[in-house]
Scaffold this motif. Structure first.
Motif, PDB file in Angstrom:
ATOM      1  N   THR A  93       0.848  -1.192   0.000  1.00  0.00           N
ATOM      2  CA  THR A  93       0.000   0.000   0.000  1.00  0.00           C
ATOM      3  C   THR A  93       0.884   1.243   0.000  1.00  0.00           C
ATOM      4  O   THR A  93       2.115   1.137   0.080  1.00  0.00           O
ATOM      5  N   ASN A  94       0.253   2.420  -0.051  1.00  0.00           N
ATOM      6  CA  ASN A  94       0.956   3.706   0.083  1.00  0.00           C
ATOM      7  C   ASN A  94       2.140   3.823  -0.871  1.00  0.00           C
ATOM      8  O   ASN A  94       3.207   4.309  -0.496  1.00  0.00           O
ATOM      9  N   ALA A 111       6.963   2.143  -0.371  1.00  0.00           N
ATOM     10  CA  ALA A 111       5.660   1.516  -0.163  1.00  0.00           C
ATOM     11  C   ALA A 111       5.631   0.929   1.237  1.00  0.00           C
ATOM     12  O   ALA A 111       6.680   0.623   1.809  1.00  0.00           O
ATOM     13  N   ASN A 112       4.452   0.812   1.800  1.00  0.00           N
ATOM     14  CA  ASN A 112       4.272   0.035   3.030  1.00  0.00           C
ATOM     15  C   ASN A 112       3.825  -1.368   2.662  1.00  0.00           C
ATOM     16  O   ASN A 112       3.310  -1.602   1.572  1.00  0.00           O
ATOM     17  N   TYR A 113       4.025  -2.304   3.565  1.00  0.00           N
ATOM     18  CA  TYR A 113       3.578  -3.661   3.264  1.00  0.00           C
ATOM     19  C   TYR A 113       3.121  -4.386   4.530  1.00  0.00           C
ATOM     20  O   TYR A 113       3.539  -4.056   5.651  1.00  0.00           O
TER      21      TYR A 113
ATOM     22  N   HIS B  90       0.785   2.677   8.954  1.00  0.00           N
ATOM     23  CA  HIS B  90      -0.535   2.914   8.356  1.00  0.00           C
ATOM     24  C   HIS B  90      -0.592   2.304   6.963  1.00  0.00           C
ATOM     25  O   HIS B  90       0.217   2.675   6.104  1.00  0.00           O
ATOM     26  N   LEU B  91      -1.552   1.446   6.740  1.00  0.00           N
ATOM     27  CA  LEU B  91      -1.787   0.936   5.398  1.00  0.00           C
ATOM     28  C   LEU B  91      -3.122   1.491   4.898  1.00  0.00           C
ATOM     29  O   LEU B  91      -4.179   1.150   5.438  1.00  0.00           O
ATOM     30  N   TYR B  92      -3.050   2.359   3.897  1.00  0.00           N
ATOM     31  CA  TYR B  92      -4.261   2.907   3.290  1.00  0.00           C
ATOM     32  C   TYR B  92      -4.568   2.151   2.007  1.00  0.00           C
ATOM     33  O   TYR B  92      -3.675   1.937   1.183  1.00  0.00           O
ATOM     34  N   THR B  93      -5.819   1.793   1.836  1.00  0.00           N
ATOM     35  CA  THR B  93      -6.240   1.116   0.613  1.00  0.00           C
ATOM     36  C   THR B  93      -7.564   1.718   0.138  1.00  0.00           C
ATOM     37  O   THR B  93      -8.143   2.561   0.817  1.00  0.00           O
TER      38      THR B  93
END
Lengths: 164, 164, 164
Positions: A93-94, A111-113, B90-93
């Motif tokens: 995400t992100n 990216a976040n994961y 924070h994971l935004y989707t």
């Protein structure tokens, strides 16, 4: 889906996202064999605990300098995981993409994961949460020039012989 | 990455996503100091339980009316968290962007989120799941004009002294 | 947000993401009533364990052939869930869109997902992790022509009487 069927919607951001999501598919559904192919020949791959990254310490849990070391790692994984299937799901995400600022047109990617692992009896646990800091070139085709996986979770450290 | 290096791929959707992901980075990796700067001067920030939001009840767990109150909150957090580091991701989707319908060019933004918290010994727990309902202006630079964080999880309510 | 307010940013990828995220909202915040309307009249919806999908076995946990069967399913859900409210949150990530290769302009769509369920006392558990393999047509308006939800988690199988 083959490599890079992105329907003309070929903005750099779209191409980077496509690369990252195909990378995840290769790890989750492809048995690691294609993993090194997502990197350039001299690329560096590192798994780093958040703590070390924040302090600028070089110590990493996994370090592959160049695609050759990645290929060795794939062989080692294949030998190690004869007995326990390793079913994972990467959620990225992100995703952010910015010019790297160098002349080579390298892009900086963040990216976040979250990675989930499911056991044979269908129990799913969170394997790792963190972020990816990578470099990407788009030509001749999209590839990672480096990838730092900065992880926060230590829940199942034994499993981190696998790349994330 | 600085503020808004979006490489000409400057569709409103991309700019809103960039704002949201930089916001997450400020909370996760920046120690909250930059948090108020993501809002307009008069912006309202609310943390609301899903139940209350569904019933139209005004009661919220956190309410900041204007950037000044947000800055007070940051000071309070700094004093409160001397002893326990608060490492979140924070994971935004499911990010959606639509015209707000008003003359000011305000955009309506929705997203789902999962926030993970990792303790000092590397144990990661799900802190909160829910959605974000926000307003965004793009000029003179992208900022939130309001943000409602509608949360579903009550697992660790004590931690919700932090903004999400 | 109504159906398809995508502000002229109407690339196929954006329209597919918008469809998927409105679909999630219908399940999470809309009580399932609008679920069948996201599919074409003859669309097939399947919930398939990863194991069966990998082996090419047809056995699925839920199979709806056509929108009529989906509407029957909605009625059954409404009768079944009088007693326990079912609050979920769908997080879709890694969305990929490619030309389907047929003359009808059907798009092949892939995404990963995590679905969280929150009980009445605010405890959130991971309900299911896996991926979505779908077909989408954009005209006359975006709809799914098929959807396979390939799930990995068996944690709470009783809850999978609900579509995901």
């Amino acid at each position: 889906m083959g490599s890079e069927e992105h329907m003309g919607d070929a903005s750099p951001r779209s191409r980077v996202e496509d690369l990252l999501y195909r990378y995840a598919e290769a790890l989750d559904d492809g048995g690691f064999a294609d993993w090194p192919g997502f990197f350039t020949e001299e690329a560096e791959y590192r798994l780093i605990p958040r703590e070390n990254h924040a302090r600028g310490l070089p110590a990493s849990l996994m370090l592959c300098t160049g695609r050759g070391m990645m290929e060795d790692r794939v062989v080692a994984i294949r030998e190690a995981c004869v007995f326990s299937p390793h079913v994972c799901r990467h959620l990225y995400t992100n995703v952010r993409v910015a010019e790297g600022g160098d002349a080579d047109g390298r892009l900086d990617v963040r990216a976040n994961y979250a990675v989930y692992r499911t056991t044979e009896d269908g129990e799913t646990v969170l394997l790792s949460v963190g972020r990816v800091l990578a470099g990407v070139v788009l030509e001749p085709e999209p590839r990672f020039t480096r990838m730092d996986v900065v992880y926060e979770t230590f829940r199942i450290p034994g499993l981190l012989v696998y790349p994330i």
